[in-house]
Design an enzyme around this catalytic site. Sequence first.
Site, PDB file in Angstrom:
ATOM      1  N   ASP A  75       0.874  -1.166   0.000  1.00  0.00           N
ATOM      2  CA  ASP A  75       0.000   0.000   0.000  1.00  0.00           C
ATOM      3  C   ASP A  75       0.914   1.219   0.000  1.00  0.00           C
ATOM      4  O   ASP A  75       1.742   1.384   0.903  1.00  0.00           O
ATOM      5  CB  ASP A  75      -0.871  -0.028   1.256  1.00  0.00           C
ATOM      6  CG  ASP A  75      -1.791   1.184   1.399  1.00  0.00           C
ATOM      7  OD1 ASP A  75      -1.562   2.200   0.723  1.00  0.00           O
ATOM      8  OD2 ASP A  75      -2.730   1.105   2.218  1.00  0.00           O
ATOM      9  N   VAL A  76       0.794   2.084  -1.008  1.00  0.00           N
ATOM     10  CA  VAL A  76       1.736   3.200  -1.138  1.00  0.00           C
ATOM     11  C   VAL A  76       1.634   4.204   0.008  1.00  0.00           C
ATOM     12  O   VAL A  76       2.542   5.026   0.195  1.00  0.00           O
ATOM     13  CB  VAL A  76       1.564   3.937  -2.488  1.00  0.00           C
ATOM     14  CG1 VAL A  76       1.932   3.021  -3.648  1.00  0.00           C
ATOM     15  CG2 VAL A  76       0.155   4.499  -2.641  1.00  0.00           C
ATOM     16  N   ASN A  92       2.819   6.159 -10.094  1.00  0.00           N
ATOM     17  CA  ASN A  92       1.617   6.111 -10.912  1.00  0.00           C
ATOM     18  C   ASN A  92       0.372   5.707 -10.124  1.00  0.00           C
ATOM     19  O   ASN A  92      -0.743   5.973 -10.556  1.00  0.00           O
ATOM     20  CB  ASN A  92       1.844   5.118 -12.070  1.00  0.00           C
ATOM     21  CG  ASN A  92       0.548   4.737 -12.762  1.00  0.00           C
ATOM     22  OD1 ASN A  92       0.002   5.494 -13.548  1.00  0.00           O
ATOM     23  ND2 ASN A  92       0.040   3.539 -12.449  1.00  0.00           N
ATOM     24  N   TYR A 141      -9.923  14.319  -7.213  1.00  0.00           N
ATOM     25  CA  TYR A 141      -8.841  14.039  -8.163  1.00  0.00           C
ATOM     26  C   TYR A 141      -8.093  15.295  -8.627  1.00  0.00           C
ATOM     27  O   TYR A 141      -6.852  15.316  -8.610  1.00  0.00           O
ATOM     28  CB  TYR A 141      -9.421  13.269  -9.350  1.00  0.00           C
ATOM     29  CG  TYR A 141      -8.410  12.637 -10.265  1.00  0.00           C
ATOM     30  CD1 TYR A 141      -7.672  11.524  -9.853  1.00  0.00           C
ATOM     31  CD2 TYR A 141      -8.192  13.125 -11.543  1.00  0.00           C
ATOM     32  CE1 TYR A 141      -6.746  10.929 -10.696  1.00  0.00           C
ATOM     33  CE2 TYR A 141      -7.281  12.536 -12.399  1.00  0.00           C
ATOM     34  CZ  TYR A 141      -6.556  11.437 -11.967  1.00  0.00           C
ATOM     35  OH  TYR A 141      -5.647  10.859 -12.802  1.00  0.00           O
ATOM     36  N   LYS A 181      -4.109  15.830  -7.791  1.00  0.00           N
ATOM     37  CA  LYS A 181      -3.094  15.880  -8.844  1.00  0.00           C
ATOM     38  C   LYS A 181      -2.386  17.231  -8.885  1.00  0.00           C
ATOM     39  O   LYS A 181      -1.189  17.307  -9.193  1.00  0.00           O
ATOM     40  CB  LYS A 181      -3.731  15.567 -10.198  1.00  0.00           C
ATOM     41  CG  LYS A 181      -4.119  14.100 -10.359  1.00  0.00           C
ATOM     42  CD  LYS A 181      -2.929  13.171 -10.174  1.00  0.00           C
ATOM     43  CE  LYS A 181      -3.214  11.751 -10.588  1.00  0.00           C
ATOM     44  NZ  LYS A 181      -2.057  10.861 -10.339  1.00  0.00           N
TER      45      LYS A 181
END
Length: 245
Positions: A54-55, A78, A142, A146
């Site tokens: 899990d990042v 990514n 989102y 980002k």
Amino acid sequence: MRSVIVTGGAVGLGKGIAQKFDAEGFRVGVLDLDPVKTEAAAAELSNGIALVADVTDQAAVEAAFAKFGAAPDVLVNNAGIVSFGPLLEQSPAQFGKVLDVHVLGTFTCAWVAAKAMADRGGAIINLTSINAITPGPGAGAYPAAKAAVAKLTEHMAIEWGPLGIRVNCVAPGFIDGGMSAPIYADPKVRAARGGAVPNGGLGTVEDIAEAVWYLASEKARYVNGHQLVVDGGVCHSLLRALPRS
């Protein structure tokens, strides 16, 4: 042999990026959350290794990098999620989860990589989006996530450049693949969005993989802190869509 770790590398854009580096002769760490998909994606590569993590979990990310072995020459951040819907229908918990994966996840993996790269340099490429430049309605957290990654990229670049670590990002536009694939399954949406692009169509996973590859390569040795927009010109097409008389 040069090496790369690609987060979210088991599916979509990440898988395409991993395949590009594999084709270029890299040892590729496929880091993703689903063990089955991660093992399968790594097995498809000539020199792939599955790294399940899990990042957002520092200990899990450190364990994955330790399993990979020596510091990678390149890290591609990514991994990401979306929670579509109007902002008024997004709970703070939903909003926060998207921010965690994109912002905290990107920082965690980059932080672990940079500590390992500090002795010999390297390249980090973060995936952003044209939503970081011009938010689309119904995209939830989102765009904010980002945009934060884009600014984080600049911050990393100025602090880690002296360590020999270049940090850049790629902002995909309307790409026929990855998390956007379900959107383009609708022929009307596909035609409308493709027609709005000055280049005259949707982009591909390969378009993004090639952009990432360029930023990772020595040809981009003097590029640092840059956001490479790969969108066929759509971010600049507002006036093109408006009547002139």
